[in-house]
Design a protein around this motif. Structure first.
Motif, PDB file in Angstrom:
ATOM      1  N   THR A  93       0.828  -1.255  -0.179  1.00  0.00           N
ATOM      2  CA  THR A  93       0.056  -0.014   0.126  1.00  0.00           C
ATOM      3  C   THR A  93       0.919   1.165   0.016  1.00  0.00           C
ATOM      4  OG1 THR A  93      -2.017   0.957   1.068  1.00  0.00           O
ATOM      5  CG2 THR A  93      -0.223   0.309   2.628  1.00  0.00           C
ATOM      6  N   PHE A  94       0.081   2.534   0.042  1.00  0.00           N
ATOM      7  CA  PHE A  94       0.706   3.611   0.138  1.00  0.00           C
ATOM      8  C   PHE A  94       1.161   3.945   1.630  1.00  0.00           C
ATOM      9  CE2 PHE A  94       0.232   8.689   0.397  1.00  0.00           C
ATOM     10  CZ  PHE A  94       1.422   8.654  -0.194  1.00  0.00           C
ATOM     11  N   TYR A  95       2.377   4.745   1.788  1.00  0.00           N
ATOM     12  CA  TYR A  95       2.956   4.948   3.181  1.00  0.00           C
ATOM     13  C   TYR A  95       1.668   5.426   3.932  1.00  0.00           C
ATOM     14  CZ  TYR A  95       4.568   8.402   6.388  1.00  0.00           C
ATOM     15  OH  TYR A  95       4.959   8.963   7.584  1.00  0.00           O
ATOM     16  N   ALA A  96       0.948   6.093   3.669  1.00  0.00           N
ATOM     17  CA  ALA A  96      -0.012   7.084   4.523  1.00  0.00           C
ATOM     18  C   ALA A  96      -0.914   5.975   5.238  1.00  0.00           C
ATOM     19  CB  ALA A  96      -0.929   7.832   3.775  1.00  0.00           C
ATOM     20  N   THR A  97      -1.221   4.742   4.537  1.00  0.00           N
ATOM     21  CA  THR A  97      -1.982   3.650   5.326  1.00  0.00           C
ATOM     22  C   THR A  97      -1.470   3.274   6.700  1.00  0.00           C
ATOM     23  OG1 THR A  97      -2.479   2.989   2.970  1.00  0.00           O
ATOM     24  CG2 THR A  97      -3.197   1.511   4.813  1.00  0.00           C
ATOM     25  N   VAL A  98      -0.181   2.925   6.500  1.00  0.00           N
ATOM     26  CA  VAL A  98       0.494   2.260   7.588  1.00  0.00           C
ATOM     27  C   VAL A  98       0.877   3.545   8.600  1.00  0.00           C
ATOM     28  CG1 VAL A  98       2.401   1.087   8.253  1.00  0.00           C
ATOM     29  CG2 VAL A  98       1.149   0.616   6.287  1.00  0.00           C
ATOM     30  N   ALA A  99       1.386   4.783   7.984  1.00  0.00           N
ATOM     31  CA  ALA A  99       1.658   5.747   8.988  1.00  0.00           C
ATOM     32  C   ALA A  99       0.243   6.143   9.622  1.00  0.00           C
ATOM     33  CB  ALA A  99       1.977   6.910   8.190  1.00  0.00           C
ATOM     34  N   ALA A 100      -0.870   6.234   9.371  1.00  0.00           N
ATOM     35  CA  ALA A 100      -2.015   6.327   9.970  1.00  0.00           C
ATOM     36  C   ALA A 100      -2.305   5.545  11.378  1.00  0.00           C
ATOM     37  CB  ALA A 100      -3.165   6.474   9.203  1.00  0.00           C
ATOM     38  N   ILE A 101      -1.789   4.503  10.811  1.00  0.00           N
ATOM     39  CA  ILE A 101      -2.082   3.147  12.153  1.00  0.00           C
ATOM     40  C   ILE A 101      -1.199   3.650  13.249  1.00  0.00           C
ATOM     41  CG2 ILE A 101      -1.667   0.682  12.707  1.00  0.00           C
ATOM     42  CD1 ILE A 101      -2.258  -0.007   9.769  1.00  0.00           C
ATOM     43  N   VAL A 102       0.294   4.005  12.757  1.00  0.00           N
ATOM     44  CA  VAL A 102       1.133   4.055  13.835  1.00  0.00           C
ATOM     45  C   VAL A 102       0.976   5.545  14.748  1.00  0.00           C
ATOM     46  CG1 VAL A 102       3.766   4.546  14.206  1.00  0.00           C
ATOM     47  CG2 VAL A 102       2.946   2.768  12.419  1.00  0.00           C
ATOM     48  N   LEU A 103       0.449   6.543  13.765  1.00  0.00           N
ATOM     49  CA  LEU A 103       0.346   7.829  14.424  1.00  0.00           C
ATOM     50  C   LEU A 103      -0.982   7.938  15.444  1.00  0.00           C
ATOM     51  CD1 LEU A 103       0.965  10.167  11.240  1.00  0.00           C
ATOM     52  CD2 LEU A 103       2.434   9.827  13.381  1.00  0.00           C
TER      53      LEU A 103
END
Ligand SMILES: Cc1ncc(COP(=O)(O)O)c(C=O)c1O
Length: 378
Positions: A93-103
């Motif tokens: 996926t795109f970075y934002a999918t996973v960054a949102a989980i972490v953030l």
């Protein structure tokens, strides 16, 4: 598909003038009144777009945010994701999918992509569920809707939230039901690159749940339902009236644009079928939103260079899979762990696809690809 027949010298990925078409003058008048009104943030204008977008997706509520990334973060916070809660998604996926989980405080758990659909590998997602899993997060990547029945079945069996990353899938559907209407909530992006695009960053969360929609109102608004009464730790992520007005205007064309994108995709599939390239699978009963049209070849980089040399704006989405991104090094993922995602990162190339693309541009792109592989022109 428009059939204006002027020989192109380049093919762009976006044409914003075409997106506004005849609506531009009226829109500019409306933007002027918004500027003079001072009603800039949320306001009736945003409420009107939220209702129209919720109707389009076929859900009770839409709540508009500053971006698709924020729609995911706000949604995770509003459903009560706690530190260490696991959320399963896929490595391509795109970075934002996973960054949102972490953030949002969650822990991303990756599985590989399916080699045919380029979407989440459903069997791997099922096997990755543990006692700490709170949610599954399939991404309708490139605009292709994830088969949601099996995802929902895993959710029911293991008592999990199902969240859809629909950032690329406005107007996609399965069996007539729109992507974004299946899960506990879904996040959409209206980034300028998207099929429904604002004039800047913007996003929305959609849901059937009255309670969740209500919670999101505080989570996107500094934790307050009433001014100066901060009930929870919210962020500041509200859509502004200008973006809502732009989106409201464009939403009227979205269904037509999705059909036009499908016509371009169909033409690419037919006119390139005899070459050594493959495509993202297209399954019975689904409407693909064709945010991106991918060709797959092990000669991707050379093909890209050839097409760019002809003035064709091709792009790689995405060259580095999630598990190899430095930002996520704390999770200890290794090269080789998600082989399909790694192959896709090396083999996929996005050809330009726009709803307003004239036939001459499609033929120009097709002939560029055919020329590279030594095929006869179409
Ligand atoms: C799959 C996916 N998820 C999330 C996002 C985040 O959206 P935004 O750029 O509006 O924050 C995007 C878009 O960029 C996306 O493509």
């Amino acid at each position: 598909m428009d059939s204006k027949d002027v020989a192109p010298t380049k093919v762009r990925r976006y044409d914003y003038a075409a997106q506004f078409g005849d609506d531009l003058d009226e829109l500019v008048d409306d933007l002027k009144s918004i500027l003079l009104s001072g009603e800039y943030i949320l306001s009736e204008e945003v409420g009107r777009f939220e209702s129209a977008f919720a109707d389009f997706i076929g859900v009770r509520h839409a709540r508009a945010t500053n971006s698709g990334t924020d729609a995911l973060i706000v949604g995770f916070r509003a459903v009560g994701i706690q530190r260490g809660d696991e959320i399963i998604t896929h490595a391509n996926t795109f970075y934002a999918t996973v960054a949102a989980i972490v953030l949002a405080g969650g822990r991303p758990v990756l599985v590989d992509a399916d080699d045919r659909s380029f979407l989440i590998d459903i069997e791997q997602a099922k096997s990755a569920v543990t006692g700490r899993t709170r949610a599954l997060l399939p991404v309708h990547l490139y605009g292709k809707p994830t088969p949601m029945e099996p995802m929902l079945a895993i959710g029911r069996e293991r008592d999990l939230l199902i969240v859809e990353d629909a950032a690329q899938a406005h107007g996609a559907s399965i069996g007539g039901k729109r992507a974004g209407s299946f899960g506990t909530f879904a996040a959409f992006s209206f980034h300028p690159s998207k099929n429904l695009s604002a004039a800047g960053d913007a996003g929305a969360l959609v849901t059937e749940s009255d309670d969740l929609a209500h919670a999101v109102e505080a989570h996107r608004n500094l934790g307050q339902w009433v001014q100066n009464d901060h009930r929870l730790l919210g962020i500041n992520s509200k859509m502004d009236a200008i973006q809502a007005r732009v989106l409201f205007t464009k939403l009227k064309s979205l269904e037509r644009w999705t059909s036009a994108r499908n016509e371009v995709a169909q033409a690419y599939r037919e006119l390139l079928h005899d070459l050594p390239v493959t495509f993202q699978s297209n399954d019975l009963g689904e409407v693909h939103a064709y945010h991106l049209f991918q060709v797959r070849t092990d000669r991707r980089d050379a093909l890209a260079e050839h097409l760019r040399g002809l003035g064709i704006d091709v792009v790689v989405r995405y060259p580095t899979p999630i598990h190899l991104q430095p930002a996520f090094s704390e999770f200890g993922w290794r090269k080789g762990e998600f082989p399909v995602a790694e192959r896709l990162a090396q083999e996929l190339l996005c050809l330009p696809i726009r709803p307003d693309m004239p036939e001459s541009e499609i033929v120009f792109v097709v002939n560029g690809v055919r020329e590279y592989f030594g095929g006869t022109p179409t």
